[in-house]
Design an enzyme around this catalytic site. Structure first.
Site, mmCIF file in Angstrom:
data_model
loop_
_atom_site.group_PDB
_atom_site.id
_atom_site.type_symbol
_atom_site.label_atom_id
_atom_site.label_comp_id
_atom_site.label_asym_id
_atom_site.label_seq_id
_atom_site.Cartn_x
_atom_site.Cartn_y
_atom_site.Cartn_z
ATOM 1 N N ARG A 116 0.852 -1.179 0.000
ATOM 2 C CA ARG A 116 0.000 0.000 0.000
ATOM 3 C C ARG A 116 0.895 1.238 0.000
ATOM 4 O O ARG A 116 1.987 1.222 0.565
ATOM 5 C CB ARG A 116 -0.914 0.013 1.222
ATOM 6 C CG ARG A 116 -1.818 -1.216 1.341
ATOM 7 C CD ARG A 116 -2.624 -1.163 2.637
ATOM 8 N NE ARG A 116 -3.526 -2.302 2.778
ATOM 9 C CZ ARG A 116 -3.232 -3.416 3.448
ATOM 10 N NH1 ARG A 116 -2.039 -3.535 4.057
ATOM 11 N NH2 ARG A 116 -4.103 -4.408 3.535
ATOM 12 N N HIS A 128 -3.819 -8.892 3.705
ATOM 13 C CA HIS A 128 -5.277 -8.851 3.773
ATOM 14 C C HIS A 128 -5.766 -9.402 5.101
ATOM 15 O O HIS A 128 -5.117 -10.265 5.710
ATOM 16 C CB HIS A 128 -5.883 -9.664 2.626
ATOM 17 C CG HIS A 128 -5.894 -8.923 1.325
ATOM 18 N ND1 HIS A 128 -5.982 -9.551 0.108
ATOM 19 C CD2 HIS A 128 -5.829 -7.599 1.046
ATOM 20 C CE1 HIS A 128 -5.968 -8.657 -0.866
ATOM 21 N NE2 HIS A 128 -5.875 -7.467 -0.314
ATOM 22 N N TYR A 174 -9.852 -10.543 -6.445
ATOM 23 C CA TYR A 174 -9.020 -10.259 -7.601
ATOM 24 C C TYR A 174 -9.310 -11.185 -8.777
ATOM 25 O O TYR A 174 -8.939 -10.889 -9.906
ATOM 26 C CB TYR A 174 -7.535 -10.359 -7.232
ATOM 27 C CG TYR A 174 -7.081 -9.259 -6.313
ATOM 28 C CD1 TYR A 174 -7.111 -7.932 -6.724
ATOM 29 C CD2 TYR A 174 -6.643 -9.544 -5.021
ATOM 30 C CE1 TYR A 174 -6.705 -6.910 -5.874
ATOM 31 C CE2 TYR A 174 -6.235 -8.530 -4.174
ATOM 32 C CZ TYR A 174 -6.271 -7.213 -4.602
ATOM 33 O OH TYR A 174 -5.878 -6.211 -3.764
ATOM 34 N N LYS A 225 -2.190 -1.801 8.143
ATOM 35 C CA LYS A 225 -3.654 -1.806 8.177
ATOM 36 C C LYS A 225 -4.156 -2.996 8.989
ATOM 37 O O LYS A 225 -3.609 -4.084 8.908
ATOM 38 C CB LYS A 225 -4.197 -1.871 6.752
ATOM 39 C CG LYS A 225 -5.691 -1.583 6.643
ATOM 40 C CD LYS A 225 -6.114 -1.511 5.191
ATOM 41 C CE LYS A 225 -7.590 -1.173 5.075
ATOM 42 N NZ LYS A 225 -8.041 -1.104 3.665
ATOM 43 N N ARG A 266 -1.327 -2.087 -6.630
ATOM 44 C CA ARG A 266 -1.515 -3.214 -5.711
ATOM 45 C C ARG A 266 -2.423 -4.260 -6.363
ATOM 46 O O ARG A 266 -2.147 -5.461 -6.302
ATOM 47 C CB ARG A 266 -2.105 -2.697 -4.401
ATOM 48 C CG ARG A 266 -2.384 -3.749 -3.339
ATOM 49 C CD ARG A 266 -2.719 -3.035 -2.036
ATOM 50 N NE ARG A 266 -3.312 -3.900 -1.045
ATOM 51 C CZ ARG A 266 -2.629 -4.677 -0.212
ATOM 52 N NH1 ARG A 266 -1.317 -4.725 -0.285
ATOM 53 N NH2 ARG A 266 -3.252 -5.415 0.683
ATOM 54 N N HIS A 277 -3.219 3.140 -6.050
ATOM 55 C CA HIS A 277 -3.606 1.886 -5.409
ATOM 56 C C HIS A 277 -3.804 0.763 -6.421
ATOM 57 O O HIS A 277 -3.729 -0.423 -6.061
ATOM 58 C CB HIS A 277 -4.881 2.080 -4.590
ATOM 59 C CG HIS A 277 -5.188 0.945 -3.664
ATOM 60 N ND1 HIS A 277 -4.413 0.647 -2.565
ATOM 61 C CD2 HIS A 277 -6.181 0.007 -3.686
ATOM 62 C CE1 HIS A 277 -4.922 -0.404 -1.929
ATOM 63 N NE2 HIS A 277 -5.980 -0.820 -2.593
#
Length: 310
Positions: free
Chosen positions: A144, A278, A287, A170, A247, A244
């Site tokens: 990120r 994640h 994805y 995160k 990513r 972003h």
């Protein structure tokens, strides 16, 4: 201070002590309590929470109403232990269905063009190297932008093992990010330039501005958008490319590579999920729908598996 204000303060302190992320509640709960005080309410009611959450100052097509109701519901649950007359708004009273914006999938040529443009068009050598190296790092690791600019500290790079340690990113998660040899070499070259030009920077972050401070995400984003214009990358895309999206691109290219190599992408998905940081593997499975090529490869794999079954 009203009784509700005092209870709100107690609620926030308790939640903070339990380790919860209260950024949203700190911003919205005082406003909710002020509304209750203004209408003379002594506790939380479903009607008051609904009226406050659905105030017309926010677009109902956004998630604002739903986020307001989440905060009101959490506070109401706390208040039931104090006031039995408290009403807890039921789940689903205010709905919001998140719609993910289709990502722009950068090709290797796109990344090369952006890095070259940074080197060619940014006049200050350190800033040019900073932007170029960050773009390369994001593209090759799927990090990120905030992890690269803020979380990534000088001591987090292990050159012997070729690994970056990202701490408390995160969701409060920390993880190891193994690097390709080319990425490690690029980071080493940048560090040498940085230390030569700024031997005593003000920030301990790995990437620094020409003033020695950490890189601001907003400033990097502005520079990145200018590079998109210079290179024409994504000019014909239905949605403007974002930082972003690198990513997303990393994840998609990884999955495509696995499918083409005949690997079991489903079994390998937890590895990708861990690498990307994640919260759960479900976020990574998204994805699969991010690129038509991935869907075609996944469908082909499924068809081959079904044909091979007795």
């Amino acid at each position: 201070m009203s009784a509700l204000s005092g209870q709100a303060g107690d609620y926030l302190r308790l939640r903070r002590a339990l380790g919860h992320n209260l950024d949203q509640a700190h911003r919205l709960l005082p406003d909710f309590v002020a509304y209750l005080d203004a209408i003379g309410a002594e506790t939380v009611t479903v009607e008051a929470a609904l009226v406050w959450a659905q105030r017309p100052d926010a677009d109902p097509a956004t998630s604002v109403w739903a986020r307001r109701m989440t905060v009101a519901r959490g506070f109401a649950r706390h208040m039931t232990g104090v006031d039995p007359n408290t009403e807890i708004p039921p789940l689903g009273l205010v709905r919001f269905r998140q719609r993910r914006r289709p990502p722009f999938i950068y090709s290797a040529a796109d990344i090369t063009a952006l890095m070259s443009a940074a080197r060619r068009t940014i006049p200050t050598p350190l800033r040019a190297a900073t932007v170029e190296t960050i773009i390369g790092l994001l593209a090759t690791t799927g990090m990120r932008i905030g992890e690269a600019t803020t979380r990534f500290q000088r001591g987090d790079l292990d050159t012997a093992e070729g690994v970056i340690t990202l701490r408390h990113s995160k969701f409060g998660k920390s993880r190891l990010v193994p690097l390709h040899a080319s990425a490690l070499a690029a980071l080493g070259s940048y560090a040498q330039m940085r230390d030569r030009l700024l031997p005593r920077p003000a920030s301990t972050t790995f990437f620094v501005s020409i003033a020695g401070t950490r890189i601001l995400d907003a400033d990097f984003g502005k520079t990145f958008r200018r590079l998109l214009q210079v290179t024409g990358v994504g000019a014909g895309a239905p949605h403007r490319p974002r930082v972003h999206d690198m990513r997303h691109s990393f994840a998609v290219h990884t999955l495509v590579r696995w499918y083409r190599a005949g690997e079991d992408a489903g079994a390998l998905m937890p590895r990708l999920s861990t690498y990307l940081g994640h919260r759960d593997v479900c976020s990574t499975f998204w994805y699969l729908s991010a690129a038509p090529e991935l869907l075609a490869l996944a469908a082909g794999r499924l068809e081959a598996d079904q044909e091979g079954r007795p």
